[in-house]
Design an enzyme around this catalytic site. Structure first.
Site, PDB file in Angstrom:
ATOM      1  N   CYS A  75      78.532  49.221 -12.577  1.00  0.00           N
ATOM      2  CA  CYS A  75      79.833  49.266 -11.918  1.00  0.00           C
ATOM      3  C   CYS A  75      80.767  48.174 -12.433  1.00  0.00           C
ATOM      4  CB  CYS A  75      79.674  49.171 -10.401  1.00  0.00           C
ATOM      5  SG  CYS A  75      78.660  47.801  -9.841  1.00  0.00           S
ATOM      6  N   HIS A  79      78.032  45.131  -6.287  1.00  0.00           N
ATOM      7  CA  HIS A  79      78.982  46.212  -6.537  1.00  0.00           C
ATOM      8  C   HIS A  79      80.371  45.677  -6.872  1.00  0.00           C
ATOM      9  CE1 HIS A  79      80.553  50.186  -6.671  1.00  0.00           C
ATOM     10  NE2 HIS A  79      81.427  49.959  -5.709  1.00  0.00           N
ATOM     11  N   ASN A 122      87.309  52.952  -7.298  1.00  0.00           N
ATOM     12  CA  ASN A 122      85.884  52.696  -7.072  1.00  0.00           C
ATOM     13  C   ASN A 122      85.067  53.775  -7.777  1.00  0.00           C
ATOM     14  OD1 ASN A 122      83.292  52.223  -5.980  1.00  0.00           O
ATOM     15  ND2 ASN A 122      84.171  51.474  -4.059  1.00  0.00           N
TER      16      ASN A 122
END
Length: 351
Positions: free
Chosen positions: A19, A127, A142
């Site tokens: 991520c 994250h 996201n």
């Protein structure tokens, strides 16, 4: 305010625990960073930290702290591919000359209206995700989301406050992010399946078009007998001036100018210690050895490359300086004084 130009929004989706990579690429709206390039930066930062500990801890490489650091492994990337904030900061700085301060840092949130900030990187535990202004709208990019989501100007401050209350750290890029995509040429900087047509996103279509399924993306390019599109990379006859400019800018980011990268620089004589304008530069060479040499502050940075080449059997070497370490190849035609390299430690690696 929105205008009649067609905008596309780049939104990479989650792959493993990468991520951090997706957050960076979504922030700059292009597929600029790979897991490998970020891992290289992580390795360089780890080595710099170990070098610092070896020089400053009592006992050097035999000290308890140094040995503990070695045993713990990388402090900048874990086995699942989660990168540290220092890796993300170094990547943005070295590729785009962009800084990534914490939004709580003095002189950021207290002096800049939040809706005037161009982009954000948010992190909690492992994250990371990006929020980016495109066409005067903020998009939550996201990588766990199915599609980009709009955040209104009115709600942006409240969203940021809520994220921080939930334990997120928020970092930001105040200005000078790469421009959003408005042409086919610019779309080549990203992967086709991740481009979303903005007008479809805004209209709430459930089957919003991505570039991968855009039926018009090959119109005018022709097709070969095997069904593959003909590459018309040098055909600019149908492009507007703006599209040709954006294509040229994109190409300049991907490859160095031949006149800069291929020029041979002569190694100048080393000035005497204490001579007017003499400066010292330390080197960590690709084979792990160290070197110290004097240069004239008026020497070009290219002379530094000539010195390193004399030590590396003419193998290609990448040089980085500063913290986070930044590639200095773009400064070859600048002087050492102008590049602020006097007294620096320069790290080299074979490429």
């Amino acid at each position: 305010m929105s205008n009649s130009r067609q905008y596309w929004v780049y939104h990479e989706r989650q792959d493993a625990l990468l991520c951090g990579q997706h957050a960076l690429n979504n922030l700059v709206q292009q597929n600029a960073f790979s897991p490998g390039s970020l891992a290289d930066i992580a390795g360089q930062l780890d080595q710099m930290e170990l070098n610092f500990m070896a020089q400053n801890d009592e006992g050097g490489t035999s000290s308890k702290d140094y040995l503990k650091r070695i045993a713990e492994g990388s402090g900048n990337v874990d086995e699942s591919g989660n990168f540290s904030i220092e890796v993300l900061r170094s990547a943005l700085l070295s590729r785009f000359d962009l800084e990534l301060p914490n939004i709580q840092q003095k002189g950021v949130r207290d002096k800049v209206e939040i809706t005037n900030i161009e982009g954000f990187i948010c992190n909690r535990e492992s994250h990371w995700f990006a929020i980016r202004k495109i066409n005067d709208r903020f998009y939550n990019l996201n990588s766990t989301l199915e599609r980009p989501e709009v955040i209104s100007h009115f709600k942006l401050a409240a969203e940021m406050e809520a994220l921080q209350n939930e334990g997120y750290s928020v970092f930001c890029v105040l200005k000078s992010l790469p421009p959003p995509c408005t042409s086919e040429a610019m779309m080549d900087l990203g992967l086709p399946q991740y481009w979303w047509k903005e007008e479809d996103l805004m209209s709430g279509k459930s089957n919003a078009m991505t570039r991968a399924d855009n039926p018009w993306k090959d119109v005018g390019s022709g097709r070969r007998l095997d069904g593959n599109a003909v590459r018309g990379g040098n055909d600019t006859s149908q492009m507007s001036e703006d599209e040709m400019l954006q294509m040229a800018l994109a190409a300049s980011l991907e490859q160095p100018s031949p006149s800069m990268s291929d020029r041979a620089y002569a190694l100048t004589e080393e000035p005497e210690d204490g001579a007017p304008g003499a400066v010292k530069i330390q080197f960590r060479l690709p084979d792990g050895t160290r070197a110290l040499r004097r240069f004239s502050e008026s020497d070009l940075v290219g002379v530094i490359y000539a010195f390193v080449a004399s030590k590396c059997s003419k193998q290609s070497v990448e040089l980085r300086a500063g913290f986070p370490p930044k590639d200095i190849s773009s400064k070859k035609e600048a002087t050492i004084a102008d590049s602020k390299l006097a007294g620096e430690m320069i790290h080299g690696r074979y490429v």
